[in-house]
Design a protein around this motif. Structure first.
Motif, PDB file in Angstrom:
ATOM      1  N   UNK A  11       0.813  -1.214   0.000  1.00 25.15           N
ATOM      2  CA  UNK A  11       0.000   0.000   0.000  1.00 25.15           C
ATOM      3  C   UNK A  11       0.846   1.264   0.000  1.00 25.15           C
ATOM      4  N   UNK A  12       2.015   1.194   0.561  1.00 24.23           N
ATOM      5  CA  UNK A  12       2.864   2.382   0.658  1.00 24.23           C
ATOM      6  C   UNK A  12       3.902   2.471  -0.462  1.00 24.23           C
ATOM      7  N   UNK A  13       3.833   1.566  -1.414  1.00 25.80           N
ATOM      8  CA  UNK A  13       4.730   1.632  -2.570  1.00 25.80           C
ATOM      9  C   UNK A  13       4.187   2.659  -3.560  1.00 25.80           C
ATOM     10  N   UNK A  14       4.988   3.665  -3.853  1.00 25.91           N
ATOM     11  CA  UNK A  14       4.520   4.791  -4.669  1.00 25.91           C
ATOM     12  C   UNK A  14       4.033   4.359  -6.048  1.00 25.91           C
ATOM     13  N   UNK A  16       2.399   1.874  -6.914  1.00 28.57           N
ATOM     14  CA  UNK A  16       1.053   1.300  -6.902  1.00 28.57           C
ATOM     15  C   UNK A  16      -0.048   2.359  -6.898  1.00 28.57           C
ATOM     16  N   UNK A  17       0.356   3.616  -6.836  1.00 33.47           N
ATOM     17  CA  UNK A  17      -0.617   4.700  -6.800  1.00 33.47           C
ATOM     18  C   UNK A  17      -0.676   5.471  -8.118  1.00 33.47           C
ATOM     19  N   UNK A  18      -0.064   4.924  -9.154  1.00 33.19           N
ATOM     20  CA  UNK A  18      -0.022   5.618 -10.445  1.00 33.19           C
ATOM     21  C   UNK A  18      -0.392   4.646 -11.562  1.00 33.19           C
ATOM     22  N   UNK A  19      -0.841   5.202 -12.693  1.00 30.27           N
ATOM     23  CA  UNK A  19      -1.093   4.401 -13.881  1.00 30.27           C
ATOM     24  C   UNK A  19      -2.480   3.793 -13.932  1.00 30.27           C
ATOM     25  N   UNK A  20      -2.735   3.059 -15.012  1.00 23.11           N
ATOM     26  CA  UNK A  20      -4.058   2.465 -15.223  1.00 23.11           C
ATOM     27  C   UNK A  20      -4.368   1.349 -14.235  1.00 23.11           C
ATOM     28  N   UNK A  21      -3.349   0.799 -13.595  1.00 26.35           N
ATOM     29  CA  UNK A  21      -3.552  -0.242 -12.592  1.00 26.35           C
ATOM     30  C   UNK A  21      -3.328   0.299 -11.179  1.00 26.35           C
ATOM     31  N   UNK A  26      -8.279   2.010  -9.773  1.00 24.19           N
ATOM     32  CA  UNK A  26      -9.070   0.842  -9.386  1.00 24.19           C
ATOM     33  C   UNK A  26     -10.170   1.221  -8.387  1.00 24.19           C
ATOM     34  N   UNK A  27      -9.861   2.143  -7.496  1.00 22.79           N
ATOM     35  CA  UNK A  27     -10.847   2.588  -6.512  1.00 22.79           C
ATOM     36  C   UNK A  27     -12.018   3.266  -7.224  1.00 22.79           C
ATOM     37  N   UNK A  28     -11.709   4.103  -8.214  1.00 23.32           N
ATOM     38  CA  UNK A  28     -12.755   4.784  -8.971  1.00 23.32           C
ATOM     39  C   UNK A  28     -13.599   3.780  -9.753  1.00 23.32           C
ATOM     40  N   UNK A  29     -12.954   2.790 -10.369  1.00 24.09           N
ATOM     41  CA  UNK A  29     -13.693   1.754 -11.089  1.00 24.09           C
ATOM     42  C   UNK A  29     -14.641   1.022 -10.148  1.00 24.09           C
ATOM     43  N   UNK A  30     -14.138   0.671  -8.975  1.00 21.34           N
ATOM     44  CA  UNK A  30     -14.944  -0.041  -7.982  1.00 21.34           C
ATOM     45  C   UNK A  30     -16.138   0.805  -7.572  1.00 21.34           C
TER      46      UNK A  30
END
Length: 226
Positions: A11-14, A16-21, A26-30
Motif C-alpha cells: 500500500x505504501x509503494x509509490x 502502486x498509486x499511479x497508472x491504469x492499474x 481501481x478505486x474509482x472503477x470499484x
C-alpha cells in the motif's frame, strides 16, 4: 503479521498509486460499478416497494422476489453470463443489481406499510391526494428503514463488486485476483483492505445522509430505541 506487513508495504509503494492499474484508478472503477448497481437496483426496487407498501398489497410477491434475488449465487451467475453473452459489462452488472434489489425492496415495503395509520389518516383529513400522502407523510416517516435498505444494498455492492475481476473487469478485486495468480499476498491483503475501506466510507456516507434526510424527532426516537 507477515501478511499485514506485506500489505502495508504494498500500500505504501509509490508505484502502486499511479497508472491504469494504480489504486486511485481501481478505486474509482470499484466506486462506479457499485454506484451503478445500486442506482439500477433502486430504479427497480424502490418504486415497487413504495407501491406495494402504500397499497398494502403484493407483500407475498415482494417477499418472494427478494428471496429469489438473495438466493442467487453471484460468482456462479457471473461465470454463466460470461459464457453465454461473453465478457461484457452486463455479465457483471446483472448479478450485482440482483443483490441490491432485496434490501431496498423489502425495507421500502416494510417501512411504508408500517407507517402509523393515524399519520396517514391525518394527512388524508387535510385533503391530500394519495400520492401526496405517500410522499409527504409515509416516505418521511419510513425514511429510517428505507435508508437502512439502501445502506445494506450499497455495502453489498461494494463487497460483491470484487467479483467483477473474475470476468476481466477492473475494480479493487483485480488486486485479489492478480495477487493470487502471482502469489503476491501483499497485493491480495492490500486489495482486501481497500475493499474494507470502501465499505467503511459507505457507512460514513449513509450516517451523514441519515442526519440530513431523517427528521430530528425520528432521529431521537431511533436513539431511544437503540
Amino acid at each position: 503479521m507477515n501478511v499485514l506487513s506485506d500489505a502495508w508495504g504494498w500500500l505504501t509503494t509509490a508505484s502502486n498509486w499511479h497508472g491504469s492499474d494504480g489504486i486511485p484508478t481501481r478505486f474509482l472503477e470499484h466506486f462506479e460499478y457499485s454506484v451503478e448497481a445500486v442506482l439500477i437496483g433502486a430504479l427497480i426496487a424502490f418504486p415497487l416497494g413504495l407501491l406495494t407498501g402504500h397499497t398494502k398489497r403484493g407483500g407475498l410477491v415482494v417477499t418472494s422476489l427478494a428471496n429469489i434475488a438473495r438466493a442467487l449465487p453471484t460468482l456462479g451467475l457471473v461465470v454463466l453470463l460470461v459464457v453465454v453473452i461473453g465478457v461484457k459489462f452486463r455479465a457483471v452488472m446483472i448479478p450485482l443489481v440482483a443483490l441490491t434489489v432485496p434490501p431496498i425492496l423489502l425495507n421500502t415495503y416494510e417501512g411504508v406499510r408500517n407507517v402509523d395509520p393515524r399519520l396517514t389518516d391525518a394527512a388524508q383529513g387535510m385533503g391530500l391526494r394519495p400520492w401526496q400522502v405517500l410522499w409527504r407523510a409515509e416516505v418521511p416517516a419510513a425514511m429510517p428503514l428505507i435508508l437502512t435498505g439502501f445502506q445494506f444494498a450499497a455495502v453489498n455492492a461494494v463487497a460483491n463488486t470484487a467479483i467483477a475481476a473474475y470476468s476481466s473487469f477492473g475494480g479493487l478485486g483485480r488486486y485479489i485476483i492478480d495477487g493470487l495468480a502471482t502469489t503476491d499476498y501483499g497485493m491480495v491483503a492490500g486489495g482486501a483492505i481497500l475493499i474494507v475501506v470502501a465499505a467503511i466510507l459507505n457507512l460514513v456516507f449513509f450516517a451523514v445522509l441519515r442526519r440530513v434526510l431523517i427528521s430530528p424527532g425520528l432521529q431521537s426516537r431511533e436513539r431511544a430505541s437503540a
